[in-house]
Design a protein around this motif. Sequence first.
Motif, PDB file in Angstrom:
ATOM      1  N   LYS A  20       5.159 -26.605  17.312  1.00 50.05           N
ATOM      2  CA  LYS A  20       5.228 -27.968  17.762  1.00 50.05           C
ATOM      3  C   LYS A  20       6.505 -28.694  17.396  1.00 50.05           C
ATOM      4  O   LYS A  20       6.999 -29.951  17.276  1.00 50.05           O
ATOM      5  N   THR A  21       7.611 -27.897  17.272  1.00 50.56           N
ATOM      6  CA  THR A  21       8.956 -28.338  16.799  1.00 50.56           C
ATOM      7  C   THR A  21       9.600 -29.217  17.941  1.00 50.56           C
ATOM      8  O   THR A  21       9.466 -29.000  19.123  1.00 50.56           O
ATOM      9  N   THR A  22      10.611 -29.886  17.410  1.00 45.38           N
ATOM     10  CA  THR A  22      11.483 -30.501  18.457  1.00 45.38           C
ATOM     11  C   THR A  22      13.016 -29.984  17.951  1.00 45.38           C
ATOM     12  O   THR A  22      13.178 -29.226  17.347  1.00 45.38           O
ATOM     13  N   LEU A  23      14.050 -30.342  18.970  1.00 41.43           N
ATOM     14  CA  LEU A  23      14.982 -29.710  18.828  1.00 41.43           C
ATOM     15  C   LEU A  23      15.902 -29.385  17.632  1.00 41.43           C
ATOM     16  O   LEU A  23      16.103 -27.977  17.257  1.00 41.43           O
ATOM     17  N   GLU A  52      20.108 -34.416  24.809  1.00 45.21           N
ATOM     18  CA  GLU A  52      18.942 -33.625  25.159  1.00 45.21           C
ATOM     19  C   GLU A  52      17.764 -34.371  24.198  1.00 45.21           C
ATOM     20  O   GLU A  52      16.648 -34.294  24.940  1.00 45.21           O
ATOM     21  N   ASN A  53      17.691 -34.896  23.111  1.00 44.69           N
ATOM     22  CA  ASN A  53      16.768 -35.209  22.464  1.00 44.69           C
ATOM     23  C   ASN A  53      17.245 -36.520  21.541  1.00 44.69           C
ATOM     24  O   ASN A  53      18.233 -36.521  21.154  1.00 44.69           O
ATOM     25  N   THR A  54      16.269 -37.449  21.425  1.00 40.86           N
ATOM     26  CA  THR A  54      16.514 -38.811  20.824  1.00 40.86           C
ATOM     27  C   THR A  54      17.045 -38.577  19.390  1.00 40.86           C
ATOM     28  O   THR A  54      18.156 -39.390  18.993  1.00 40.86           O
ATOM     29  N   ALA A  92       9.124 -28.011  26.594  1.00 41.74           N
ATOM     30  CA  ALA A  92       8.582 -27.094  25.574  1.00 41.74           C
ATOM     31  C   ALA A  92       8.980 -28.127  24.166  1.00 41.74           C
ATOM     32  O   ALA A  92       8.125 -28.098  23.264  1.00 41.74           O
ATOM     33  N   LEU A  93      10.337 -28.361  24.126  1.00 42.98           N
ATOM     34  CA  LEU A  93      10.816 -28.989  22.913  1.00 42.98           C
ATOM     35  C   LEU A  93      10.550 -30.409  22.971  1.00 42.98           C
ATOM     36  O   LEU A  93      11.049 -31.328  21.958  1.00 42.98           O
ATOM     37  N   THR A  94       9.737 -31.151  24.069  1.00 39.88           N
ATOM     38  CA  THR A  94       9.344 -32.453  24.167  1.00 39.88           C
ATOM     39  C   THR A  94      10.662 -33.275  24.025  1.00 39.88           C
ATOM     40  O   THR A  94      10.775 -34.386  23.291  1.00 39.88           O
ATOM     41  N   SER A  95      11.688 -32.834  24.817  1.00 40.80           N
ATOM     42  CA  SER A  95      12.947 -33.524  24.781  1.00 40.80           C
ATOM     43  C   SER A  95      12.773 -34.620  25.734  1.00 40.80           C
ATOM     44  O   SER A  95      13.624 -36.078  25.264  1.00 40.80           O
ATOM     45  N   GLY A  96      12.253 -34.732  26.699  1.00 39.23           N
ATOM     46  CA  GLY A  96      11.801 -35.758  27.935  1.00 39.23           C
ATOM     47  C   GLY A  96      12.123 -35.263  29.360  1.00 39.23           C
ATOM     48  O   GLY A  96      12.382 -34.067  29.469  1.00 39.23           O
ATOM     49  N   CYS A  97      11.981 -35.963  30.144  1.00 41.08           N
ATOM     50  CA  CYS A  97      12.207 -35.629  31.560  1.00 41.08           C
ATOM     51  C   CYS A  97      13.388 -36.073  32.195  1.00 41.08           C
ATOM     52  O   CYS A  97      13.725 -37.305  32.198  1.00 41.08           O
TER      53      CYS A  97
END
Length: 466
Positions: A97-100, A247-249, A311-316
Motif C-alpha cells: 500500500k505504499t505510495t511513491l 507523479e505524486n502529490t 499501483a502507487l495510487t499516484s493519480g489518473c
Amino acid sequence: MAASASISKSIYFGTYVHSKSLTELEIRPDGVIGVDEKGVIQFLETNVKDVESLKSRREEWKDAKVVKIKGEGFFFPGFIDTHTHAPQHPNTGLFGKTTLLDWLQTYTFPMESSLGSLSKAQRVYSNFVSRTLSHGTTACAYYATIHVLSTNLLADICLKRGQRALVGRVCMNSNLSPEYYRDMSIESSIADSRASIDYIRSIDPSGEIVLPIITPRFAPSCTAHCLTALGDLATETGAHIQTHISENTSECELVKKLFPDSKSYTDVYETHHLLRPKTILAHAVHLSAEERALIKAREAKISHCPASNTALTSGCCPVRTLLDEGITVGLGTDVSGGFSPSILEEVRQAIWVSRFRAMNHGDVHKLSTSEALYLATRGGAAVIGMEDKVGGFEIGKEFDAQMISLGTVAEEGNMEGKFTEGSIDLFGFEKWAEKVEKWVYGGDDRNTVAVWVRGRLVHSTSKFEG
Ligand code: GUN
Ligand code: FE
C-alpha cells in the motif's frame, strides 16, 4: 544473433495492422511488406492472394525469403516502451500500500543499489530484455542504476539482442537519497554520466540500436547545481534526457519545498535547461495548465505510465487533455511501479484509467482502442525521436514489427495450441477490427510469436516458422 549480422531480403506476407492517425487503425488484409537487406521497407501491397505471382511481377524480389503468417494473425508495429527501470524487474508486483516516496525507500533503492554487482546485473538485465522483447517491445527507454559498469552492461545486452534502446545511468546526488545509494558529488555524478554516454556511443557509433540518455532521477534526487550541470551536459553532448515529473502529490509538495524559487515542478527543469525536444517526462499526472503549456512550447515529450500510476495510487493522468493540447504522448511500463513489462498491458491500463477519468470528467476523456494502440506505437516513436524510422509500416521506414498469432482451438486437455481467452474466431464471422480488439483485451506474449528490429529477428517462439 549479433545486431550487426546481415539479413536477407524478405517479403512479409499476411494481414498487417497499424495506426494511420491517432484515431484511425488501418487494417490491410492479405498484405505484403517488402523489406531489404538493411531492414528498410521498400514496398507494400494489399489483397495479395499469391506471393509467387507477386514475385513474378517484382523481378528483383524473386529470391527474397517469404515470411508467412501461419493460421490466423497479423503483423503489427513493434511496441515502444518510453519509460521503464530494468533494475527494478525483480521487484515486480511489490508495492503493497505504499505510495511513491516510501515505495522508493522501501523497495526501490535497496534493489537498485544491489545491481552494482555485475553478475547480478547480467542476470537481471538479460532476463528483462528477453521479457520486453517477448512482449513485442522493439524500442525501450531504460533507466539503469547509478553504477556506470552495470549501466554499460545493459547497453551491451540491448545491442547484442538487437533491441533499440535509450540507456541511462541514473543521477541522484541529493542527500534525500540514501547514503548507500547516491552519487557522492556533483563532479562524480557528471563524470559517471559522461563515462556512460561515451561508452554507449563507442559500442554503437551509428546510434542505430543503442543511444545514451541523460537521467536525472527526478528533481528531489538532484541538487540545483547537479541539475544545472546535467543541463550543460545535454547541451554539450546532444543526448536525450529522461526524468520523472509531477507523479505524486507528496512529491510535488517536496519539490515546492526544495526549489522555493521555482514557479512550478516543470519550471525546475526549465530553469536548468532540461526541458527540450529530446526530453522524456514520465507520469505528468498533476501538471497545471501553465506547466503543460511550457512543456508544449519546449516540445518535451510525456510518457504515460497508467499501471504504475494506479499501483502507487499516484493519480489518473489526463491524457485526453495532453493530446488535445498537442503534447506528444507515449506509453511506459515503469517497471516496477508498473507490474508488467508488457506495453499491451499498458494499452489496456491506459484505456481503463481513461474510463475512471471519464467517470468524473466526462466521456470525452475515454481513449479508444485505436488511440491507445497509437500511443503504444507512433506516439512512443515520437516520444523517443524515432517517428521517421519506426512506429508504422511505410516505404522508407525500418521494419520493427511483431507477428501476432491468434492461435488455434485447444483440444481438450491440451493447451498447446491455445493462446488467449476468446481470441479465436470459432464461427468465422468476426471482422478484422474485432479480432484486433479481442487481441488487445485478451492477448499476451503467447500471441507474439516473432519480433523483428530493422528486419532482424530478435525474438521468436516455437509457434513461429521462419
Ligand atoms: N520517481 C523517482 N524515481 C522513481 C522510480 O524509480 N519510479 C517511479 N515510478 N517514480 C520515480
Ligand atoms: Fe519511473
